[in-house]
Design a protein around this motif. Structure first.
Motif: not given
Length: 140
Positions: A70-94
């Protein structure tokens, strides 16, 4: 590493339910809150399937993992590691931080703890401290 078949089966069933929720449910209760509660229980059963963590330790670890995500979502970790547009990553990790999710995570940890603690306390005398028999777990 050990594999406890009962917890492994529960993990698989919960994973299937979670995938069904992610793919087919679009509402304001089941997907965000029931899904988050079940996600913590899924992590709990996965931990219990492959580790020797105690009931309280597994519940706290599952809760901690959910909080970290959840804190990873707050800090937009997926965007920072290049997975912000990855649908699977966003579904699994929110993808969106929500303080209300912490209630669902706590509920999941408490449910997992209560059910497993109650199950363990109902075990016949003397069976709670012995190693599981080979029919319920195996070593990998």
């Amino acid at each position: 590493m050990r594999l406890h078949r009962g917890y492994a089966l529960a993990t698989i069933v919960l994973l299937i339910v979670e995938i069904g929720i992610a793919l087919f449910v679009r509402d304001r209760i089941v997907r965000p809150y029931v899904g988050d509660t079940l996600a913590v229980i899924l992590v709990y059963t996965g931990l219990r399937a492959v580790t020797r963590l105690s009931v309280p330790a597994a519940a706290l670890t599952a809760f901690a993992i959910a909080v970290l995500i959840e804190f990873g979502q707050y800090f937009h970790v997926l965007d920072h590691i290049g997975l912000g547009e990855n649908r699977l990553a966003r579904t699994v990790l929110g993808s969106g931080f929500d303080l209300h999710d912490f209630i669902a995570y706590a509920a999941g940890a408490l449910i997992a703890y209560a059910v497993d603690y109650r199950r363990a306390s109902r075990a016949p005398a003397g069976t709670r401290t012995r190693r599981p028999s080979s029919d319920s777990s195996s070593t990998i």
